[in-house]
Design a protein around this motif. Structure first.
Motif, PDB file in Angstrom:
ATOM      1  N   ILE A  63     -21.232  32.347  -1.419  1.00  0.00           N
ATOM      2  CA  ILE A  63     -21.255  32.523  -2.874  1.00  0.00           C
ATOM      3  C   ILE A  63     -21.772  33.911  -3.226  1.00  0.00           C
ATOM      4  O   ILE A  63     -21.309  34.527  -4.186  1.00  0.00           O
ATOM      5  CB  ILE A  63     -22.060  31.405  -3.595  1.00  0.00           C
ATOM      6  N   ALA A  64     -22.708  34.432  -2.437  1.00  0.00           N
ATOM      7  CA  ALA A  64     -23.199  35.797  -2.691  1.00  0.00           C
ATOM      8  C   ALA A  64     -22.056  36.801  -2.537  1.00  0.00           C
ATOM      9  O   ALA A  64     -21.864  37.683  -3.384  1.00  0.00           O
ATOM     10  CB  ALA A  64     -24.352  36.140  -1.752  1.00  0.00           C
ATOM     11  N   LEU A  65     -21.272  36.661  -1.477  1.00  0.00           N
ATOM     12  CA  LEU A  65     -20.126  37.555  -1.268  1.00  0.00           C
ATOM     13  C   LEU A  65     -19.097  37.386  -2.378  1.00  0.00           C
ATOM     14  O   LEU A  65     -18.576  38.371  -2.917  1.00  0.00           O
ATOM     15  CB  LEU A  65     -19.484  37.272   0.093  1.00  0.00           C
ATOM     16  N   ARG A  66     -18.833  36.157  -2.753  1.00  0.00           N
ATOM     17  CA  ARG A  66     -17.849  35.881  -3.811  1.00  0.00           C
ATOM     18  C   ARG A  66     -18.273  36.511  -5.138  1.00  0.00           C
ATOM     19  O   ARG A  66     -17.471  37.134  -5.837  1.00  0.00           O
ATOM     20  CB  ARG A  66     -17.699  34.368  -3.935  1.00  0.00           C
ATOM     21  N   LEU A  67     -19.534  36.360  -5.505  1.00  0.00           N
ATOM     22  CA  LEU A  67     -20.026  36.945  -6.757  1.00  0.00           C
ATOM     23  C   LEU A  67     -20.029  38.467  -6.697  1.00  0.00           C
ATOM     24  O   LEU A  67     -19.730  39.126  -7.697  1.00  0.00           O
ATOM     25  CB  LEU A  67     -21.416  36.408  -7.074  1.00  0.00           C
ATOM     26  N   LEU A  68     -20.344  39.021  -5.548  1.00  0.00           N
ATOM     27  CA  LEU A  68     -20.307  40.478  -5.395  1.00  0.00           C
ATOM     28  C   LEU A  68     -18.877  41.001  -5.552  1.00  0.00           C
ATOM     29  O   LEU A  68     -18.648  42.025  -6.206  1.00  0.00           O
ATOM     30  CB  LEU A  68     -20.883  40.881  -4.042  1.00  0.00           C
ATOM     31  N   MET A  69     -17.916  40.280  -5.000  1.00  0.00           N
ATOM     32  CA  MET A  69     -16.516  40.670  -5.165  1.00  0.00           C
ATOM     33  C   MET A  69     -16.090  40.583  -6.634  1.00  0.00           C
ATOM     34  O   MET A  69     -15.395  41.463  -7.137  1.00  0.00           O
ATOM     35  CB  MET A  69     -15.617  39.783  -4.282  1.00  0.00           C
ATOM     36  N   LEU A  70     -16.534  39.536  -7.329  1.00  0.00           N
ATOM     37  CA  LEU A  70     -16.208  39.413  -8.750  1.00  0.00           C
ATOM     38  C   LEU A  70     -16.860  40.526  -9.570  1.00  0.00           C
ATOM     39  O   LEU A  70     -16.258  41.032 -10.528  1.00  0.00           O
ATOM     40  CB  LEU A  70     -16.639  38.043  -9.280  1.00  0.00           C
ATOM     41  N   ALA A  71     -18.062  40.934  -9.191  1.00  0.00           N
ATOM     42  CA  ALA A  71     -18.707  42.065  -9.873  1.00  0.00           C
ATOM     43  C   ALA A  71     -17.887  43.334  -9.678  1.00  0.00           C
ATOM     44  O   ALA A  71     -17.677  44.107 -10.612  1.00  0.00           O
ATOM     45  CB  ALA A  71     -20.131  42.258  -9.348  1.00  0.00           C
ATOM     46  N   GLY A  72     -17.407  43.546  -8.457  1.00  0.00           N
ATOM     47  CA  GLY A  72     -16.575  44.718  -8.187  1.00  0.00           C
ATOM     48  C   GLY A  72     -15.287  44.708  -8.981  1.00  0.00           C
ATOM     49  O   GLY A  72     -14.880  45.724  -9.551  1.00  0.00           O
ATOM     50  N   ILE A  73     -14.649  43.556  -9.058  1.00  0.00           N
ATOM     51  CA  ILE A  73     -13.424  43.433  -9.845  1.00  0.00           C
ATOM     52  C   ILE A  73     -13.721  43.695 -11.315  1.00  0.00           C
ATOM     53  O   ILE A  73     -12.988  44.426 -11.995  1.00  0.00           O
ATOM     54  CB  ILE A  73     -12.788  42.035  -9.643  1.00  0.00           C
ATOM     55  N   SER A  74     -14.809  43.127 -11.807  1.00  0.00           N
ATOM     56  CA  SER A  74     -15.189  43.308 -13.206  1.00  0.00           C
ATOM     57  C   SER A  74     -15.471  44.777 -13.514  1.00  0.00           C
ATOM     58  O   SER A  74     -15.060  45.294 -14.552  1.00  0.00           O
ATOM     59  CB  SER A  74     -16.416  42.451 -13.516  1.00  0.00           C
ATOM     60  N   LEU A  75     -16.151  45.455 -12.620  1.00  0.00           N
ATOM     61  CA  LEU A  75     -16.444  46.881 -12.828  1.00  0.00           C
ATOM     62  C   LEU A  75     -15.185  47.739 -12.722  1.00  0.00           C
ATOM     63  O   LEU A  75     -14.995  48.682 -13.482  1.00  0.00           O
ATOM     64  CB  LEU A  75     -17.479  47.373 -11.812  1.00  0.00           C
ATOM     65  N   TYR A  76     -14.318  47.398 -11.768  1.00  0.00           N
ATOM     66  CA  TYR A  76     -13.117  48.196 -11.549  1.00  0.00           C
ATOM     67  C   TYR A  76     -12.162  48.118 -12.738  1.00  0.00           C
ATOM     68  O   TYR A  76     -11.617  49.120 -13.182  1.00  0.00           O
ATOM     69  CB  TYR A  76     -12.406  47.747 -10.274  1.00  0.00           C
ATOM     70  N   PHE A  77     -11.979  46.922 -13.270  1.00  0.00           N
ATOM     71  CA  PHE A  77     -11.000  46.762 -14.340  1.00  0.00           C
ATOM     72  C   PHE A  77     -11.600  46.889 -15.733  1.00  0.00           C
ATOM     73  O   PHE A  77     -10.881  47.159 -16.687  1.00  0.00           O
ATOM     74  CB  PHE A  77     -10.256  45.435 -14.192  1.00  0.00           C
ATOM     75  N   LYS A  78     -12.866  46.677 -15.899  1.00  0.00           N
ATOM     76  CA  LYS A  78     -13.570  46.829 -17.176  1.00  0.00           C
ATOM     77  C   LYS A  78     -12.805  46.220 -18.352  1.00  0.00           C
ATOM     78  O   LYS A  78     -12.622  46.849 -19.379  1.00  0.00           O
ATOM     79  CB  LYS A  78     -13.862  48.301 -17.458  1.00  0.00           C
ATOM     80  N   GLY A  79     -12.334  45.021 -18.171  1.00  0.00           N
ATOM     81  CA  GLY A  79     -11.639  44.340 -19.266  1.00  0.00           C
ATOM     82  C   GLY A  79     -10.149  44.588 -19.241  1.00  0.00           C
ATOM     83  O   GLY A  79      -9.610  45.219 -18.350  1.00  0.00           O
ATOM     84  N   THR A  80      -9.473  44.132 -20.253  1.00  0.00           N
ATOM     85  CA  THR A  80      -8.010  44.195 -20.286  1.00  0.00           C
ATOM     86  C   THR A  80      -7.472  45.571 -20.651  1.00  0.00           C
ATOM     87  O   THR A  80      -6.289  45.837 -20.467  1.00  0.00           O
ATOM     88  CB  THR A  80      -7.458  43.162 -21.286  1.00  0.00           C
ATOM     89  N   GLU A  81      -8.299  46.478 -21.172  1.00  0.00           N
ATOM     90  CA  GLU A  81      -7.773  47.779 -21.588  1.00  0.00           C
ATOM     91  C   GLU A  81      -7.299  48.633 -20.411  1.00  0.00           C
ATOM     92  O   GLU A  81      -6.544  49.567 -20.579  1.00  0.00           O
ATOM     93  CB  GLU A  81      -8.798  48.561 -22.431  1.00  0.00           C
ATOM     94  N   THR A  82      -7.726  48.311 -19.187  1.00  0.00           N
ATOM     95  CA  THR A  82      -7.261  49.084 -18.027  1.00  0.00           C
ATOM     96  C   THR A  82      -6.004  48.493 -17.405  1.00  0.00           C
ATOM     97  O   THR A  82      -5.481  49.041 -16.458  1.00  0.00           O
ATOM     98  CB  THR A  82      -8.364  49.179 -16.954  1.00  0.00           C
ATOM     99  N   MET A  83      -5.530  47.383 -17.931  1.00  0.00           N
ATOM    100  CA  MET A  83      -4.326  46.745 -17.411  1.00  0.00           C
ATOM    101  C   MET A  83      -3.088  47.416 -17.997  1.00  0.00           C
ATOM    102  O   MET A  83      -2.319  46.807 -18.719  1.00  0.00           O
ATOM    103  CB  MET A  83      -4.311  45.254 -17.738  1.00  0.00           C
ATOM    104  N   GLU A  84      -2.906  48.677 -17.680  1.00  0.00           N
ATOM    105  CA  GLU A  84      -1.811  49.429 -18.278  1.00  0.00           C
ATOM    106  C   GLU A  84      -0.502  49.299 -17.522  1.00  0.00           C
ATOM    107  O   GLU A  84       0.562  49.435 -18.095  1.00  0.00           O
ATOM    108  CB  GLU A  84      -2.208  50.906 -18.376  1.00  0.00           C
ATOM    109  N   THR A  85      -0.579  49.054 -16.239  1.00  0.00           N
ATOM    110  CA  THR A  85       0.641  48.997 -15.444  1.00  0.00           C
ATOM    111  C   THR A  85       0.773  47.640 -14.773  1.00  0.00           C
ATOM    112  O   THR A  85      -0.190  46.897 -14.624  1.00  0.00           O
ATOM    113  CB  THR A  85       0.620  50.089 -14.351  1.00  0.00           C
ATOM    114  N   ARG A  86       1.969  47.366 -14.358  1.00  0.00           N
ATOM    115  CA  ARG A  86       2.251  46.116 -13.640  1.00  0.00           C
ATOM    116  C   ARG A  86       1.491  46.069 -12.324  1.00  0.00           C
ATOM    117  O   ARG A  86       1.009  45.028 -11.914  1.00  0.00           O
ATOM    118  CB  ARG A  86       3.768  46.019 -13.413  1.00  0.00           C
ATOM    119  N   SER A  87       1.319  47.218 -11.667  1.00  0.00           N
ATOM    120  CA  SER A  87       0.600  47.235 -10.397  1.00  0.00           C
ATOM    121  C   SER A  87      -0.877  46.920 -10.606  1.00  0.00           C
ATOM    122  O   SER A  87      -1.505  46.288  -9.751  1.00  0.00           O
ATOM    123  CB  SER A  87       0.771  48.581  -9.688  1.00  0.00           C
TER     124      SER A  87
END
Length: 176
Positions: free
Chosen positions: A31-55
């Motif tokens: 669970i520690a690894l899973r939450l750390l991965m989710l933190a990384g995803i959350s930081l990388y994408f910073k919400g829906t405004e960075t979802m500019e491309t299909r990739s």
């Protein structure tokens, strides 16, 4: 979820090969690894405004699927080990009551407390901070589980089992 099924299928083998306490430790670390991965995803994408491309959308989806695939390792070893431990310490006529107490502390009580605590962190600091706080909590609880493992391996006496049973019996008698 789908990620739990294979882990449940092999949970007996896991418990026999690593033991109850180590299975609980695997669950905490997962669970520690899973939450750390989710933190990384959350930081990388910073919400829906960075979802500019299909990739970007595909990368986000793949990251979430990969992360959530660890759910089976986060839940099943802990649950299976807890049930195994309950069955090893509970008297035959109280096994159901002991499992009820374990289930009550695991699901409704933990979810209620968790919802209050994590929602406050989320509202004040955001998703990434919530995942990082959860990672820290899981890591600290892993250290606690590890210390209990060390303590149990050095001070395993017959009276420790009877003390645990006395405590559980008292809890069951209070509840009835």
């Amino acid at each position: 979820t789908v990620s739990e099924i294979p882990v449940f299928c092999y949970s007996d083998l896991l418990l026999k090969s690593v033991g109850v306490e180590t299975a609980m430790l695997i669950s905490h670390l997962s669970i520690a690894l899973r939450l750390l991965m989710l933190a990384g995803i959350s930081l990388y994408f910073k919400g829906t405004e960075t979802m500019e491309t299909r990739s970007s959308e595909m990368l986000f989806g793949f990251g979430i699927l990969l992360t959530q695939s660890l759910h089976g390792l986060s839940l099943v070893p802990y649950w299976s080990a807890g049930v195994e431990r309950i069955f090893s310490i509970a008297p035959n006529d109280l096994k159901g009551a002991y499992l009820g107490l374990f289930s009550m502390s695991f699901f409704p009580l933990a979810f209620s407390i968790g919802s209050v605590v994590w929602s406050v962190i989320y509202e004040r600091y955001g998703g990434a901070a919530t995942y990082v706080a959860g990672t820290c909590f899981a890591a600290l609880s892993s250290l606690y589980v590890r210390s209990v493992l060390s303590l149990n391996s050095t001070t395993k006496t017959p009276s420790s089992t009877s003390d645990t049973m006395t405590t559980m019996n008292a809890a069951v008698n209070i509840g009835s």
